[in-house]
Structure formats: structure tokens, C-alpha cells
Design an enzyme around this catalytic site. Structure first.
Site, short mmCIF file in Angstrom:
data_model
loop_
_atom_site.label_atom_id
_atom_site.label_comp_id
_atom_site.label_asym_id
_atom_site.label_seq_id
_atom_site.Cartn_x
_atom_site.Cartn_y
_atom_site.Cartn_z
N LYS A 95 -2.34 -2.02 -3.17
CA LYS A 95 -3.44 -1.23 -2.60
C LYS A 95 -3.16 0.24 -2.89
O LYS A 95 -2.48 0.92 -2.12
CB LYS A 95 -3.54 -1.50 -1.09
CG LYS A 95 -4.61 -0.68 -0.38
CD LYS A 95 -4.96 -1.27 0.98
CE LYS A 95 -5.88 -0.36 1.76
NZ LYS A 95 -6.47 -1.01 2.93
N GLU A 141 0.82 -1.23 0.00
CA GLU A 141 0.00 0.00 0.00
C GLU A 141 0.85 1.27 0.00
O GLU A 141 1.29 1.73 1.06
CB GLU A 141 -0.93 0.01 1.22
CG GLU A 141 -1.81 1.26 1.27
CD GLU A 141 -2.78 1.31 2.45
OE1 GLU A 141 -2.69 0.45 3.35
OE2 GLU A 141 -3.61 2.22 2.49
P1 13P Z 1 -9.23 3.74 4.35
O1 13P Z 1 -10.08 3.00 3.35
O2 13P Z 1 -9.99 4.32 5.49
O3 13P Z 1 -8.27 4.68 3.68
O4 13P Z 1 -8.33 2.63 5.06
C1 13P Z 1 -7.76 1.67 4.30
C2 13P Z 1 -6.50 1.23 4.97
O5 13P Z 1 -6.38 0.08 5.35
C3 13P Z 1 -5.41 2.21 5.12
O6 13P Z 1 -4.23 1.55 5.45
#
Ligand code: 13P
Length: 338
Positions: free
Chosen positions: A216, A174
Site C-alpha cells: 500500500k 503500508e
Molecule cells: P487514507 O486513504 O485516508 O490515506 O487512508 C488510508 C489508510 O488506511 C491509511 O492507513
């Protein structure tokens, strides 16, 4: 299950991931907003509500847990991870240790947690986790992000991804470009593209198997203070353009974060993304706030009324399940939904 099979199961059509891995400080803020103070008991009770919604597996393939939660049990005594597996949902775990200021790079951060990571991954796998998550945070600002910050974060993401695969866990990679700021959609495109290029480069250098990961990403959006008003189709087109240039077809799926969009905005844009025509990867969700916000509100108002909280979660899961297939419509939402 192989890394590839797990990754594929997480992005099965019509399904996506529920991110419920808030750290203690984040959970404290979210609970305070609805008038509750954070304690181990409250966090457990709330997460039990999330994970016991009947039929959740219809649109939720996996749940990302926090370290505390993977060690906790439901009120029946069954550990959360085991409960998820029995319900046909894949347990995941956040393994980064949050961000810290990057020395010599004012206002920029790097995500920490590589020290001792392999031992923690091995323990999490034994506790039932099948996938992991590590979040890097990139801020757009005057002269930011710097190449130094992007490189440091991409390197850490790749080291984490290699370690996770070595322990049999699918890494969810991510690199979040935040939507805070006054930047334009175009600037977000350029930054997201540079970040994803760097991440790909480091993943390859660290010998990560791209067929056994999920990325992500953020959606490509104008900054919240930009004043730019952009339609969902334009956002989807800009996002897909960046992703097609930076994420190889061997990656099985992209699971978007919601990042502060309202629940309906996030769903509408996921739907638009899935209407852009055939893409080499599944376009799915790994939403935290966009799935949980209405649930937390319902639960905080009437903690004894689990049915209302469950209904709020199942509705958002169903809406995002439809968006996964490009079959969502605003008419499916109650008129009060934001
Ligand atoms: P949000 O969808 O609230 O951005 O959170 C996703 C997430 O896991 C951030 O690390």
C-alpha cells in the site's frame, strides 16, 4: 482460501479496498470536523452505514476494520465481519498499534505493535479477518527521513508481514511517505524509492512470500507546501517509475492510500496510473478519506437519511472502480465535486 487467492481477489479489476480502520483519536477528529462527538455508539452507527450500502461489493473487494469494529455487530445483531463475508466482501483488520517517537531521531516515528502480534492475528482470523494492515509513517524534512528511521520501520513492516502470513492473513504492507511539507516531486520520488527498497530488502530477509502480500504505497507527489503544480499524468509517470524500480513483479497488487488528496484528485491520479500501459501488478486503491469524506458529511447532516450517505459512498466506489480500469473521466463527477 490461499494467501495468493485472497490477495488476487482484493485487487480484482474494477474493485479496491475501503479503509475504515481509523483509531479512536483519528475517528474523534473526523467526527469533530462534521460536528459530532465520538462514542462507541456513534462509531458503530457510522460504520454500519458504510458497510450496508447496497451493492457495495460491485466496486469494493475488502474493508479494513479497526479492533473495536471487528468486535461490534450491525443493528440486526450480525457481527460486521460476518455481514461483509455474506455480502461477498473480504474483511480485513488494522493490526499496528500506531506510531511512537523513535528514540534519538527527533521528529521521526516508528510504528509499534509487534509484541503479542501473533496471538492477536490468530484471534482476528477467528473473528473473520482474511487480511491485515500495518502502516509505517515517513516524514520528509530537513535531513529526514534518516536511514535509521527507514530501517526501523521497514524491519517492523517485514516482521509484521511474516507474522500475518504465518496466521493465514494477507499482509497489506503500508510504508506511507507523507505529503506534508515543502519538498518537490523529485524529492518524494527519491524518498519513496529508498523506503520501498528498504521494505523489499527486509521482506526478503524475513522470508515473506511476495506472492501473498499487497503493498500500500503513497503516490509520488510534491509536498503540499511546495507550490509545485504537477499534472496527473506526470504524477502517474513518476509513481510508476519508482514502483517499477522497487516492487518485484511477483507482488500481485499495489493498493494506493489517498493520504489527504481530495476524493476527485485521488481518483484522477489512480485513473492516470491505470492509463500508463501494462504493468506487472494490479494498480488499485485502499482509500480512507478519499472514499469516506463525502459519506461522513452526508451522514452527519442527516443521520436518519441513510440513502444519501449510501449514494455518496457508492458514487465514489463507482468512480474508483472506473479509475481501476483507466476509464474514469471528470465528466462523470458532479460539477461541485472537489
Ligand atoms: P487514507 O486513504 O485516508 O490515506 O487512508 C488510508 C489508510 O488506511 C491509511 O492507513
Amino acid at each position: 482460501m490461499s494467501l495468493q487467492a485472497t490477495a488476487k481477489a482484493l485487487v480484482e479489476p474494477g474493485k479496491g479496498i475501503l479503509a475504515a480502520d481509523e483509531s479512536h483519536p483519528t475517528m474523534e477528529k473526523r467526527l469533530a470536523r462534521v460536528g459530532l462527538s465520538s462514542s462507541e455508539r456513534v462509531r458503530r452507527d457510522y460504520r454500519e452505514v458504510l458497510m450496508t450500502a447496497p451493492g457495495l461489493s460491485e466496486h469494493v473487494s475488502g474493508v479494513i476494520l479497526f479492533d473495536e469494529t471487528i468486535r461490534q455487530s450491525r443493528s440486526t445483531g450480525r457481527p460486521f465481519a460476518q455481514g461483509l463475508l455474506r455480502a461477498g466482501i473480504i474483511p480485513g483488520i488494522k493490526v499496528d498499534a500506531g506510531t511512537t517517537p523513535l528514540p534519538r531521531f527527533p521528529a521521526e516515528v516508528v510504528t509499534q505493535g509487534l509484541d503479542g502480534l501473533s496471538a492477536r492475528l490468530t484471534e482476528y482470523a477467528a473473528l473473520g479477518a482474511r487480511f491485515a494492515k500495518w502502516r509505517a509513517v515517513i516524514r520528509i524534512g530537513d535531513g529526514r527521513p534518516t536511514a535509521g528511521c527507514v530501517e526501523a520501520n521497514a524491519h517492523a513492516l517485514a516482521r509484521y508481514a511474516a507474522a500475518a502470513q504465518e496466521c493465514g492473513l494477507v499482509p497489506v504492507v503500508e510504508p506511507e511517505v507523507l505529503m506534508d511539507g515543502s519538498h518537490s516531486l523529485e524529492r518524494c520520488s527519491l524518498v519513496t524509492s529508498a523506503v520501498l527498497h528498504a521494505v523489499h530488502d527486509h521482506l526478503v530477509r524475513q522470508r515473506v512470500d511476495l506472492t501473498g502480500i499487497l503493498i500500500k504505497p503513497n503516490m509520488v507527489l510534491p509536498g503540499t507546501e511546495s507550490g509545485q503544480d504537477v499534472g496527473d499524468d506526470e504524477i502517474a509517470a513518476a509513481t510508476v517509475r519508482v514502483l517499477r524500480d522497487t516492487v518485484p513483479a511477483s507482488v500481485p497488487g499495489l493498493v494506493f492510500l489517498s493520504g489527504g488528496q481530495t476524493p476527485v484528485e485521488a481518483t484522477a491520479r489512480l485513473d492516470a496510473l491505470n492509463r500508463t500501459g501494462a504493468q506487472p501488478w494490479e494498480l488499485s486503491f485502499s482509500f480512507g478519506r478519499a472514499l469516506q469524506a463525502p459519506v461522513l458529511e452526508a451522514w452527519a447532516a442527516h443521520p436518519e437519511d441513510r440513502a444519501s450517505a449510501h449514494a455518496a459512498l457508492l458514487h465514489r466506489a463507482r468512480m474508483n472502480g472506473a479509475a481501476r480500469r483507466g476509464r474514469w473521466s471528470r465528466s462523470l463527477e458532479p460539477s461541485t465535486a472537489g
